[in-house]
Scaffold this motif. Structure first.
Motif, PDB file in Angstrom:
ATOM      1  N   ASP B 139      36.816  20.804  10.469  1.00 14.58           N
ATOM      2  CA  ASP B 139      36.114  21.665  10.235  1.00 14.58           C
ATOM      3  C   ASP B 139      36.358  21.993   8.807  1.00 14.58           C
ATOM      4  O   ASP B 139      35.408  22.341   8.059  1.00 14.58           O
ATOM      5  CB  ASP B 139      37.022  23.238  10.128  1.00 14.58           C
ATOM      6  CG  ASP B 139      36.898  23.235  12.259  1.00 14.58           C
ATOM      7  OD1 ASP B 139      35.901  23.378  11.965  1.00 14.58           O
ATOM      8  OD2 ASP B 139      38.375  24.355  12.798  1.00 14.58           O
ATOM      9  N   LEU B 140      37.576  20.984   7.926  1.00 15.60           N
ATOM     10  CA  LEU B 140      37.055  21.093   6.491  1.00 15.60           C
ATOM     11  C   LEU B 140      36.624  20.024   5.965  1.00 15.60           C
ATOM     12  O   LEU B 140      36.218  20.756   5.025  1.00 15.60           O
ATOM     13  CB  LEU B 140      38.748  20.936   6.281  1.00 15.60           C
ATOM     14  CG  LEU B 140      39.690  22.877   6.526  1.00 15.60           C
ATOM     15  CD1 LEU B 140      41.610  22.183   6.591  1.00 15.60           C
ATOM     16  CD2 LEU B 140      39.559  23.412   5.448  1.00 15.60           C
ATOM     17  N   LEU B 141      36.362  19.353   6.662  1.00 20.87           N
ATOM     18  CA  LEU B 141      35.970  17.717   5.684  1.00 20.87           C
ATOM     19  C   LEU B 141      34.476  17.740   5.518  1.00 20.87           C
ATOM     20  O   LEU B 141      33.659  17.442   6.404  1.00 20.87           O
ATOM     21  CB  LEU B 141      36.159  16.174   6.682  1.00 20.87           C
ATOM     22  CG  LEU B 141      36.813  15.287   5.676  1.00 20.87           C
ATOM     23  CD1 LEU B 141      37.165  15.176   4.696  1.00 20.87           C
ATOM     24  CD2 LEU B 141      37.137  14.414   6.941  1.00 20.87           C
ATOM     25  N   SER B 147      26.968  17.701   2.848  1.00 18.12           N
ATOM     26  CA  SER B 147      27.051  19.250   3.591  1.00 18.12           C
ATOM     27  C   SER B 147      28.234  20.080   4.291  1.00 18.12           C
ATOM     28  O   SER B 147      29.076  18.241   4.160  1.00 18.12           O
ATOM     29  CB  SER B 147      25.303  18.867   4.658  1.00 18.12           C
ATOM     30  OG  SER B 147      26.323  17.622   6.248  1.00 18.12           O
ATOM     31  N   VAL B 148      28.297  20.710   4.223  1.00 15.41           N
ATOM     32  CA  VAL B 148      29.850  20.932   4.674  1.00 15.41           C
ATOM     33  C   VAL B 148      29.609  21.685   5.483  1.00 15.41           C
ATOM     34  O   VAL B 148      28.633  22.867   6.169  1.00 15.41           O
ATOM     35  CB  VAL B 148      30.171  22.650   3.235  1.00 15.41           C
ATOM     36  CG1 VAL B 148      31.522  22.774   4.457  1.00 15.41           C
ATOM     37  CG2 VAL B 148      29.965  22.050   1.453  1.00 15.41           C
ATOM     38  N   LYS B 164      28.737  24.700  -1.252  1.00 16.89           N
ATOM     39  CA  LYS B 164      28.354  24.007  -2.262  1.00 16.89           C
ATOM     40  C   LYS B 164      29.005  24.320  -4.108  1.00 16.89           C
ATOM     41  O   LYS B 164      28.970  23.765  -4.868  1.00 16.89           O
ATOM     42  CB  LYS B 164      27.039  24.113  -2.120  1.00 16.89           C
ATOM     43  CG  LYS B 164      25.886  22.919  -1.236  1.00 16.89           C
ATOM     44  CD  LYS B 164      26.404  21.642  -1.170  1.00 16.89           C
ATOM     45  CE  LYS B 164      25.805  21.324  -0.746  1.00 16.89           C
ATOM     46  NZ  LYS B 164      25.392  19.530  -0.623  1.00 16.89           N
ATOM     47  N   LEU B 165      29.494  25.466  -3.854  1.00 17.74           N
ATOM     48  CA  LEU B 165      29.755  26.435  -5.136  1.00 17.74           C
ATOM     49  C   LEU B 165      31.080  26.373  -5.259  1.00 17.74           C
ATOM     50  O   LEU B 165      31.867  25.941  -4.279  1.00 17.74           O
ATOM     51  CB  LEU B 165      29.436  28.206  -5.371  1.00 17.74           C
ATOM     52  CG  LEU B 165      28.281  27.864  -5.259  1.00 17.74           C
ATOM     53  CD1 LEU B 165      27.684  29.457  -5.124  1.00 17.74           C
ATOM     54  CD2 LEU B 165      27.352  27.772  -6.554  1.00 17.74           C
ATOM     55  N   GLY B 166      31.615  26.550  -6.547  1.00 20.55           N
ATOM     56  CA  GLY B 166      33.153  26.688  -7.313  1.00 20.55           C
ATOM     57  C   GLY B 166      33.825  25.778  -7.158  1.00 20.55           C
ATOM     58  O   GLY B 166      34.988  25.586  -5.807  1.00 20.55           O
TER      59      GLY B 166
END
Lengths: 349, 220
Positions: B139-141, B147-148, B164-166
Motif C-alpha cells: 500500500d505504501l510503496l 503512480s501511488v 503526488k503532492l507534499g
C-alpha cells in the motif's frame, strides 16, 4: 347542529392540529439548527432536501428504526409510559390556542382552534404542570444516576417558574376580563393612537416575565441545566433511545411552539393584523400574522440559545424566587391600581 | 448600580450573535469544497523510489525506532545480488504502518536518512475494519512509474492527485532546506515527484543533485 356534526368537526380539527404540530416540529428542529449554525459562522444541515429542510424527517426515520434500549434496573412500566406522558400535555395545550380568525362559510362559523374553553388560561397552566410528572418519572424510572439528577433539577425548576408564569398572566386576565383564549385575542383587536394594535405588550413587565418563565418551562437555554450535557449527560432522557427518545424530543419542540404561540395570543394580539383583499386572503391572512409573530418569538428562543451561557443552579433558583416572583407581584399591584383608576377615576376627582 | 450594568452585559452578547448572522461561514461544504492545505501538510505516508525505479528504503529501521506511537514495523533484508531492490546493501522487505496508531508527527520523515518515507496531502483514509488500517508495503510503496497505490478508489472524497503532492516536510528538515546549505546538497529526486524545484527564498540550485544515490548517502 346535530351531535354528529359536532363530533365530526372536533375529530377533523384534532387530526389537523396533530398534523400541523408535527409539521411545525419538523420545521422547528431544522430551523433551530440552521439559525444557530449561521450565528456560529457555520453552514448547518443543508443536504437532505432543499436547504436541508428534510433533515429532521431523516433523523426521525433513523430514530424510528433504532433499537430502544431499556436499562436493566429500569421500572419498565413507568419507563415506557414517561415519553407518552411527556408528549400528551404538549399536544393538549395546543388545543386551546386559536391560530386564526374564525372562518364563516355559509351560515356556519368555524373557529381555527380545536376548542375554546372558557377557562383557557387555567387549563393551560394545569396541563403544563403535568409535564413535570413525565420528566420526574422518566428520570426516576431509568434507574440511573444522571437521569435522576436531571429530573430533580427539572421538577424544582419547573415548579418554581410555574409560579412566575402564572403570576405574569394575572394582569392579562385582568385587562382582558376573560380567561378564554379567543376572548383574550378579541380583547386585543382594538387600536391605540389609530395605528398600533391594542396588544397586551403594554403590559411589558408581564410579557418579559412570561417569556423568561417560558424559557424555564421548556428547559431551554439559558435554563437548560435539566439536560446539561457537560454535567449530567442528557439529563432525564439519558437512558432513552430510539423512538422513546424521539417522543421526548417531539414534546420539547411542541412545548417551544406552544409557549411562543401562547406569548403571541396573550401579549401580541394573536392573529390580529391588517386584513385585506379577496375572501381567501381574509381567511388566511390572520393565520399568516399568527405564524409570523410566533416564529419571531421562536427566533428569539434560538437567538437566546446561541447567545447566553447556562445559569448555575443556585442562580436559577435565586432569579426565579427573588427576582421574577416579587417583580410580578409588584406589577400585579400596579396594574390593579391602573385598572381601578380607569374604571372609577382618580381617587380625588 | 453594578447589578444594573450586570444586567446589560448579556445584551451585548445578543448583538454579537446577531452580527455574526451576516458574516460568511468559516466552514466549507466539505467534499465539494476543500480548503487549501498547507504546503507541508501531514497526510498519509508513501515509500519513495528513485527515478530509476530503485527503492529508497534501506531497511535501517530508524523510522520505527523514532516513532513515538510505535506504529511502524520494519524488517530489513539483504539485497539479492543479481537483482537489487535498493541501491544499498539492504532493503526494507517488510514495512507496515498502523494508521490507527499513527499520530502524523512526521518524525519518521525526519529520521529517514534516504528520504524514503515522506508524507502526502491525502488524509481521507477511512476503513471498515482495523485490519484494513494497517498499510503494508504494497500500500505504501510508490509504483515504478511514479503512480501511488491507495486502498480506496478515486472518488468525491479521495483525490488521488493529492498523493503526488507534499514533500514539504522533508524539504524543511533536509539539510538543503537551510539557507547555509543552499546550493550544496539538495533533496534527492523521486519517481513520485521528480526533481523538486527550489522553494521560496532559495536561489535555483546550480548543480542538481546527482541521481547516483549512493553518493548522497555517503555525503550524509
Amino acid at each position: 347542529m346535530s351531535g354528529w356534526e359536532i363530533l365530526i368537526e372536533a375529530a377533523v380539527k384534532v387530526v389537523l392540529a396533530f398534523v400541523f404540530l408535527l409539521v411545525i416540529v419538523l420545521l422547528l428542529v431544522w430551523a433551530e439548527r440552521r439559525v444557530v449554525a449561521v450565528m456560529q459562522n457555520r453552514i448547518g444541515p443543508n443536504r437532505a432536501g432543499p436547504f436541508g429542510i428534510l433533515q429532521t424527517l431523516a433523523d426521525g426515520m433513523k430514530l424510528f428504526f433504532k433499537e430502544s434500549l431499556t436499562p436493566r434496573r429500569a421500572e419498565f412500566g413507568i419507563y415506557i409510559a414517561a415519553p407518552v406522558a411527556a408528549l400528551i400535555p404538549a399536544l393538549l395545550i395546543f388545543l386551546v390556542i386559536p391560530i386564526g380568525a374564525p372562518i364563516v362559510i355559509g351560515d356556519r362559523e368555524y373557529t381555527l382552534q380545536v376548542t375554546d374553553l372558557n377557562v383557557g388560561i387555567l387549563y393551560v397552566l394545569a396541563i403544563s404542570s403535568l409535564a413535570v410528572y413525565a420528566i420526574t418519572l422518566a428520570g426516576w424510572s431509568s434507574g440511573s444516576k444522571y437521569p435522576l439528577l436531571g429530573s430533580v433539577r427539572a421538577s424544582a425548576q419547573m415548579i418554581s417558574y410555574e409560579a412566575a408564569l402564572g403570576l405574569a398572566l394575572v394582569p392579562v386576565i385582568m385587562f382582558a376580563g376573560t380567561t378564554s383564549m379567543a376572548g383574550i385575542v378579541a380583547a386585543q383587536q382594538g387600536e391605540i393612537l389609530g395605528f398600533l394594535g391594542a396588544w397586551h405588550v403594554i403590559l411589558f413587565p408581564s410579557f418579559v416575565i412570561f417569556l423568561i418563565a417560558g424559557f424555564a418551562e421548556t428547559n431551554r437555554a439559558p435554563f437548560d441545566l435539566v439536560e446539561a450535557e457537560q454535567e449530567i449527560v442528557g439529563g432525564y432522557h439519558t437512558e432513552y433511545s430510539g423512538f422513546r427518545f424521539a417522543l421526548f424530543f417531539l414534546a420539547e419542540y411542541i412545548n417551544i411552539f406552544n409557549i411562543a404561540a401562547l406569548t403571541v395570543v396573550l401579549f401580541l394580539g394573536g392573529w390580529g393584523g391588517p386584513v385585506f383583499g379577496p375572501q381567501i386572503l381574509v381567511w388566511f391572512l390572520p393565520v399568516f400574522w399568527f405564524l409570523l409573530k410566533t416564529f419571531a418569538i421562536i427566533f428569539l428562543f434560538f437567538w437566546v440559545r446561541a447567545t447566553l451561557p447556562r445559569m448555575r443552579y443556585d442562580q436559577l433558583m435565586a432569579f426565579g424566587w427573588k427576582r421574577l416572583i416579587p417583580i410580578s407581584l409588584a406589577w400585579i399591584m400596579l396594574s390593579m391600581v391602573a385598572l381601578g383608576i380607569r374604571r372609577f377615576g382618580l381617587p380625588w376627582s | 448600580m453594578s447589578e444594573f450594568t450586570d444586567l446589560l452585559g448579556p445584551f451585548k452578547g445578543f448583538a454579537v450573535t446577531f452580527r455574526n448572522m451576516f458574516r460568511k461561514p468559516v466552514t466549507t461544504q466539505y467534499p465539494e469544497v476543500k480548503r487549501e492545505k498547507p504546503q507541508r501538510f501531514h497526510g498519509r505516508h508513501v515509500l519513495n523510489r528513485y527515478p530509476d525505479g530503485m527503492e529508497k528504503c534501506i531497511g535501517c529501521e530508524l523510522c520505527a525506532g523514532v516513532c513515538p506511537a510505535r506504529c511502524i514495523y520494519v524488517r530489513g533484508a539483504d539485497n539479492p545480488e543479481d537483482e537489487p531492490v535498493s541501491p544499498g546493501e539492504r532493503f526494507g522487505f517488510v514495512y507496515e504502518i498502523n494508521m490507527l496508531r499513527c499520530i502524523f508527527c512526521a518524525m519518521c520523515v525526519e529520521a529517514c536518512p534516504t528520504e524514503a518515507i515522506t508524507m502526502t496531502h491525502l488524509f481521507e483514509m477511512s476503513v471498515t475494519g482495523r485490519d484494513d488500517a494497517i498499510y503494508t508495503r504494497d500500500d505504501l510503496l510508490v509504483h515504478e512509474d511514479g503512480s501511488v497505490p491507495h486502498p480506496q478508489p478515486d472518488g468525491p472524497l479521495i483525490d488521488i492527485a493529492e498523493l503526488k503532492l507534499g514533500d514539504g516536510w522533508m524539504r524543511a528538515t533536509a539539510p538543503s532546506g537551510r539557507a547555509s546549505y543552499e546550493g550544496v546538497v539538495s533533496w534527492t529526486p523521486s519517481a513520485r515527484t521528480g526533481n523538486l524545484p527550489p522553494e521560496r527564498g532559495q536561489s535555483a540550485v546550480g548543480d542538481q543533485p546527482s541521481a547516483e544515490p549512493t553518493e548522497s548517502d555517503n555525503e550524509q
